[in-house]
Design an enzyme around this catalytic site. Structure first.
Site, PDB file in Angstrom:
ATOM      1  N   TYR A 184       1.276  -8.755   4.394  1.00 22.62           N
ATOM      2  CA  TYR A 184       0.461  -9.650   5.225  1.00 22.62           C
ATOM      3  C   TYR A 184       1.311 -10.307   6.319  1.00 22.62           C
ATOM      4  O   TYR A 184       0.900 -10.387   7.480  1.00 22.62           O
ATOM      5  CB  TYR A 184      -0.150 -10.747   4.357  1.00 22.62           C
ATOM      6  CG  TYR A 184      -1.391 -10.354   3.589  1.00 22.62           C
ATOM      7  CD1 TYR A 184      -2.005  -9.114   3.754  1.00 22.62           C
ATOM      8  CD2 TYR A 184      -1.970 -11.247   2.680  1.00 22.62           C
ATOM      9  CE1 TYR A 184      -3.142  -8.772   3.050  1.00 22.62           C
ATOM     10  CE2 TYR A 184      -3.112 -10.915   1.972  1.00 22.62           C
ATOM     11  CZ  TYR A 184      -3.698  -9.679   2.159  1.00 22.62           C
ATOM     12  OH  TYR A 184      -4.832  -9.354   1.458  1.00 22.62           O
TER      13      TYR A 184
ATOM     14  N   ALA B  60      -3.081 -18.429  -2.019  1.00 22.11           N
ATOM     15  CA  ALA B  60      -3.532 -17.056  -1.763  1.00 22.11           C
ATOM     16  C   ALA B  60      -4.346 -16.521  -2.933  1.00 22.11           C
ATOM     17  O   ALA B  60      -5.329 -15.795  -2.745  1.00 22.11           O
ATOM     18  CB  ALA B  60      -2.329 -16.144  -1.507  1.00 22.11           C
ATOM     19  N   GLN B  61      -3.954 -16.877  -4.157  1.00 25.41           N
ATOM     20  CA  GLN B  61      -4.541 -16.262  -5.334  1.00 25.41           C
ATOM     21  C   GLN B  61      -5.743 -17.009  -5.899  1.00 25.41           C
ATOM     22  O   GLN B  61      -6.664 -16.379  -6.430  1.00 25.41           O
ATOM     23  CB  GLN B  61      -3.477 -16.122  -6.428  1.00 25.41           C
ATOM     24  CG  GLN B  61      -2.401 -15.092  -6.102  1.00 25.41           C
ATOM     25  CD  GLN B  61      -2.979 -13.717  -5.829  1.00 25.41           C
ATOM     26  OE1 GLN B  61      -3.189 -13.345  -4.681  1.00 25.41           O
ATOM     27  NE2 GLN B  61      -3.253 -12.976  -6.873  1.00 25.41           N
TER      28      GLN B  61
ATOM     29  N   HIS C 216       0.841  -1.203   0.000  1.00 26.32           N
ATOM     30  CA  HIS C 216       0.000   0.000   0.000  1.00 26.32           C
ATOM     31  C   HIS C 216       0.874   1.249   0.000  1.00 26.32           C
ATOM     32  O   HIS C 216       1.023   1.925   1.015  1.00 26.32           O
ATOM     33  CB  HIS C 216      -0.960  -0.017   1.187  1.00 26.32           C
ATOM     34  CG  HIS C 216      -2.020  -1.061   1.075  1.00 26.32           C
ATOM     35  ND1 HIS C 216      -1.955  -2.261   1.744  1.00 26.32           N
ATOM     36  CD2 HIS C 216      -3.169  -1.089   0.336  1.00 26.32           C
ATOM     37  CE1 HIS C 216      -3.023  -2.982   1.449  1.00 26.32           C
ATOM     38  NE2 HIS C 216      -3.769  -2.297   0.598  1.00 26.32           N
TER      39      HIS C 216
ATOM     40  N   ASP D  50      -9.086  -1.221  -7.717  1.00 26.88           N
ATOM     41  CA  ASP D  50      -8.296  -1.386  -6.495  1.00 26.88           C
ATOM     42  C   ASP D  50      -7.661  -2.773  -6.417  1.00 26.88           C
ATOM     43  O   ASP D  50      -6.561  -2.929  -5.884  1.00 26.88           O
ATOM     44  CB  ASP D  50      -9.196  -1.146  -5.276  1.00 26.88           C
ATOM     45  CG  ASP D  50      -8.424  -1.087  -3.967  1.00 26.88           C
ATOM     46  OD1 ASP D  50      -7.208  -0.798  -3.999  1.00 26.88           O
ATOM     47  OD2 ASP D  50      -9.043  -1.321  -2.912  1.00 26.88           O
TER      48      ASP D  50
ATOM     49  N   ASP E  62      -5.940   5.236  -0.791  1.00 26.16           N
ATOM     50  CA  ASP E  62      -5.178   4.577   0.286  1.00 26.16           C
ATOM     51  C   ASP E  62      -4.198   5.530   0.970  1.00 26.16           C
ATOM     52  O   ASP E  62      -3.178   5.087   1.519  1.00 26.16           O
ATOM     53  CB  ASP E  62      -4.411   3.369  -0.261  1.00 26.16           C
ATOM     54  CG  ASP E  62      -5.205   2.073  -0.175  1.00 26.16           C
ATOM     55  OD1 ASP E  62      -6.073   1.961   0.713  1.00 26.16           O
ATOM     56  OD2 ASP E  62      -4.979   1.173  -1.018  1.00 26.16           O
TER      57      ASP E  62
END
Length: 388
Positions: free
Chosen positions: A295, A323-324, A123, A273, A164
């Protein structure tokens, strides 16, 4: 055949790890060039009063054309080049001309935006640029200027740029569970997104960075409310609610209905996003590494502080494919396919790449599982050998 393939994939893993280390080294070098601390209050929210002095990057015609495509490689650019690209988007969409915005104020505002993104693994300002460029490409691809007013386009772009701001690198669940100042301030309701909005309009409150200073009160109120609505929509805790609302409207969508338009704008910023997997693999994959890095930083801190840890953020439980796969199958593809009902031109350049990315990660998972099985058998054989 499978064992040979596993061996080849093992060699690929070594090469990928080397490439990842090179990217990390490059990222660290880039970060070291920008010595300004994002945490020094005296440097935050302070617009430049003179003409902004970042080195002007002159966009080639090739870059101008590439910038309009979802395939744009966002990793090639230094901060001053990204600022120039953002500046170009506002000019190219006619926003500076139509709203008589001072180009110098635009530059000051963009610099202030840059200075108020922290140097997080994911971010950060490059993510801001990535989301804004995807919004710009969707405006072009879907001919949104034929469907929306220029004020709507201004809101879409500005919300993307600001969405963000000052993200601390720890998500809403951490804020709430750790009872941080942001969670207390916003009563556990989208604390980060509310903070991003607050920082955005704090910047606009600075006279020399306020693009909207000459707007009449009603127009400014419309832009402020629209921007806040879109930034708040990026809270993934509201994903199901927002997408369900859009699904109810999409088959009877009315571009003259303000509620329908607002819902579409909320879904558009959500698409942008989380759109990394729309991009080519070599552009998308480094973002996965960056996100997992962020993470893992959070989950390590949560473990140290005795807070709940989400499995998808735990370095001991998650892999890149795991994860994906679920995220692409159950979040990205359903949302993009729903928007595609209004804009069929999205299928080839946005939805099909998502399907290909899903297939690739599912294949990688099969390879990972096979490699783990081989390793398991080796360990078992080794154990049995020792017993003999």
């Amino acid at each position: 055949m499978l064992e040979k393939r596993v061996e080849l994939e093992g060699m690929k893993v070594v090469e990928i790890e080397k490439c990842r280390n090179d990217i990390k080294k490059l990222r660290e070098e880039m970060a070291s060039r920008n010595n300004s601390s994002f945490l020094e209050e005296n440097k935050k929210l302070v617009p430049r009063r003179d003409v902004p002095s970042y080195p002007k990057y002159h966009l080639s015609q090739e870059t101008v054309e590439a910038l309009r495509q979802p395939t744009f490689d966002v990793w090639q650019w230094e901060p001053n080049e990204m600022l120039t690209c953002l500046e170009h988007m506002y000019h190219d969409l006619g926003l500076i001309r139509d709203f008589n915005i001072n180009p110098v104020t635009l530059k000051r505002w963009l610099l202030c935006i840059h200075d108020n993104y922290r140097n997080n693994p994911f971010h950060n300002f490059r993510h801001c640029f990535c989301v804004s460029q995807m919004m710009y490409s969707m405006v072009r691809l879907c001919s949104l200027q034929e469907k929306f007013t220029q004020i709507d386009i201004l809101i879409l772009m500005t919300a993307a740029v600001c969405h963000d701001l000052d993200h601390p690198g720890y998500n809403n669940m951490y804020q709430i569970n750790a009872r941080t100042e942001l969670a207390v301030r916003y009563n556990d309701i989208s604390p980060l997104e509310n903070h991003h909005c607050a920082i955005a309009f704090h910047i606009f409150s600075q006279p020399h960075a306020n693009m909207f200073a000459h707007f009449d009160p009603d127009t400014f109120k419309q832009i402020r409310q629209g921007t806040i609505t879109l930034i708040l929509a990026t809270d993934m805790a509201r994903h199901g609610e927002i997408l369900d609302s859009f699904k109810q409207k999409v088959d009877i969508f009315d571009f003259s209905n303000e509620d329908h338009l607002t819902c579409l704008k909320m879904v558009l910023i959500k698409c942008c996003d989380i759109s990394n997997e729309v991009r080519p693999m070599e552009v998308a994959e480094p973002w996965v590494d960056c996100l997992l890095e962020e993470y893992f930083m959070q989950s390590d801190r949560e473990k140290a502080e005795g807070l709940p840890v989400a499995p998808f953020m735990d370095r001991e439980k998650v892999t890149k494919p795991t994860a994906q796969i679920g995220f692409i199958k159950f979040v990205l593809i359903p949302m993009f396919e729903t928007v595609m009902k209004l804009f069929p031109q999205m299928e080839e350049v946005m939805v099909q790449p998502l399907r290909e990315s899903r297939d690739r990660y599912e294949e990688l998972k099969q390879i990972d599982d096979a490699m783990n099985e081989v390793q398991k058998k080796k360990s078992e054989n080794l154990t049995m050998g020792k017993k003999k």
